[in-house]
Write an enzyme that holds these catalytic residues in place. Structure first.
Site, PDB file in Angstrom:
ATOM      1  N   HIS A  52       0.818  -1.221   0.000  1.00  0.00           N
ATOM      2  CA  HIS A  52       0.000   0.000   0.000  1.00  0.00           C
ATOM      3  C   HIS A  52       0.850   1.269   0.000  1.00  0.00           C
ATOM      4  CE1 HIS A  52      -3.623   2.265   0.307  1.00  0.00           C
ATOM      5  NE2 HIS A  52      -4.341   1.308   0.855  1.00  0.00           N
ATOM      6  N   ASP A  87     -10.271  -6.863 -17.194  1.00  0.00           N
ATOM      7  CA  ASP A  87     -10.548  -7.888 -18.213  1.00  0.00           C
ATOM      8  C   ASP A  87      -9.250  -8.220 -18.947  1.00  0.00           C
ATOM      9  OD1 ASP A  87     -11.367  -9.463 -20.301  1.00  0.00           O
ATOM     10  OD2 ASP A  87     -12.816  -8.033 -21.116  1.00  0.00           O
TER      11      ASP A  87
END
Length: 449
Positions: free
Chosen positions: A168, A386
């Site tokens: 992070h 995708d």
């Protein structure tokens, strides 16, 4: 909801390998911002995407496609292939030497259908589908470790699971999504990512001299009372229940909001409701200070001059605070008022003030006692990742919440219930004896009048 009837299975992992940038990249040291390297950022955030088989991809190995695209994406995003190093004052820098990100292929005798209609975190058996690094005394270090871990697990139906864990310190949720979409574009045949990444960390550096200009309650302990029971309850005594806020629940909250706040956002209504119900359920003393802390994203704000393609941390924790007695007596309207005020407080000057505080106070962890920390990832676009196999069946956080203490931090995500209605799902963790009271509180606040 996720299937609770998964058959017994074993994930067969191969040997993890380091994937380096596909081309020569600059060898240099890049400094993280003073927001990036706070103690609260020093962990790995995990996400999972589940894909069905695609007839057009029969015989194509998703792991091979993603690995190649990953190596190409790491050319413009070369700092992600580096390693963190800590300098004086706990300052973090990235040594960019093309060391690579960790990647592993795996196989499992499951189909995408075996996971049921999973809509919200935690993803079933997520531990099997994300690649963990070595822990030291129960803590997972981020210094001198890969900044990204990826596992691609092939399913026997021809689908697959993509699991990732980002440090992070170097990306927030939108930044991580920007990188993943770059990998997707390359996997689908693009010559280069559509967005050119920008480092831009200098805009969140502390001023000279550092002069915090806000109280920053998020980094100081709340007043009054004993240690929060959320911090002392054993994990085995914690109940975990997802709560769904659909059209009916949101309508009920709007009816109970004061007329001038009835048009509050879905996030504001749900956050105020949970904070109020959680405070009542945990039975805090009337004079004990309680807080709701939530992430306010600086992206898209006119006063925050973010460069296009920025993928670092661009948010701050804002805090709504009051006593348990005042919150419970004031009800939803009072909670909403505090949430709105805290939400509007985050400006560019506020972000610089956070950076100043980090430098002056040794980059502290945010306060946890009697504090509920929420992050809304509803609009992060997880399902749009995708790789060429189509939209994900599930895309989102692997866990219900991540951070130092389970149950203190939660994600808000979008989901559908059994009726096909879309809403906000919040996976709540509370001591078992408090969960029933919390459920009753929420039902009372969301029932339509």
């Amino acid at each position: 909801m996720a299937s609770s009837l998964l058959p017994a299975f074993t994930v067969r992992r191969g040997e993890p390998v380091l994937v380096a940038p596909a081309e020569q990249t600059p060898r240099e040291t890049k400094t993280l911002s003073d927001i990036d390297d706070g103690e609260g950022m020093r962990f790995y955030s995990s996400g999972i995407h589940l894909y069905r088989a695609n007839p057009d991809k029969q015989g194509v190995d998703p792991a091979a496609v993603i690995r190649e695209a990953l190596a190409r994406a790491l050319v413009p995003y070369y700092p992600l292939a580096g390693r963190l190093r800590e300098e004086a004052g706990r300052k973090l820098v990235v040594d960019c030497e093309a060391q690579g990100v960790m990647f592993v292929e795996a196989d499992v005798d499951l189909t995408a259908a075996d996971f049921g209609d999973v809509q919200s975190p935690p993803f079933p058996c997520f531990e099997q589908f994300i690649l963990e690094s070595t822990t030291v005394a129960g803590v997972e270090p981020v210094i001198d470790r890969p900044l990204l871990y990826i596992q691609v697990t092939r399913l026997k139906c021809g689908g697959f699971i993509f699991g990732q864990r980002f440090c992070h310190c170097v990306v927030d949720a939108p930044g991580g999504m920007q990188f993943e979409k770059a990998v997707c574009e390359l996997a689908c045949g693009a010559a280069a990512p559509s967005i050119t990444p920008a480092w831009g960390r200098e805009m969140f550096m502390a001023r000279q001299p550092p002069q915090p200009s806000y109280p920053h309650l998020e980094y100081s302990e709340p007043a009054g009372g004993a240690v929060d029971r959320m911090l002392t309850t054993a994990p085995g005594d914690i109940a975990r229940v997802p709560f769904f806020f659909g059209p009916r629940e949101i309508a009920g909250l709007r009816q109970r909001a004061p007329p001038h706040m009835s048009r509050s956002s879905r996030f504001e209504l749900v956050a105020a409701c949970i904070w109020l119900g959680r405070t009542a359920a945990l039975g805090y003393g009337a004079d004990e200070e309680v807080r709701l802390s939530f992430i306010v994203n600086a992206r898209g704000r006119r006063d925050v001059p973010l460069p296009e393609g920025f993928y670092g941390n661009a948010f701050a924790y804002s805090v709504a605070a009051t006593t348990a007695g005042e919150l419970c007596a004031g009800g939803l309207g009072y909670a909403l008022e505090l949430v709105k005020k805290a939400k509007s407080a985050v400006t560019y000057d506020y972000l610089l003030s956070v950076a100043d505080l980090m430098v002056l106070r040794g980059r502290p962890l945010f306060a946890l006692s009697r504090t509920y920390i929420v992050s809304d990832v509803s609009h992060a676009g997880f399902k749009s990742v995708d790789f060429g196999w189509g939209e994900a069946v599930y895309g989102g956080p692997a866990k219900g919440g991540e951070g130092p203490i389970p149950g203190v931090t939660n994600y808000f995500s979008r989901s559908k219930n059994g009726k096909g209605e879309e809403g906000t799902v919040v996976p709540i963790s509370l001591p078992k004896d408090a969960m029933e009271k919390f459920q009753l509180e929420v039902e009372g606040l969301t029932a339509e009048i």
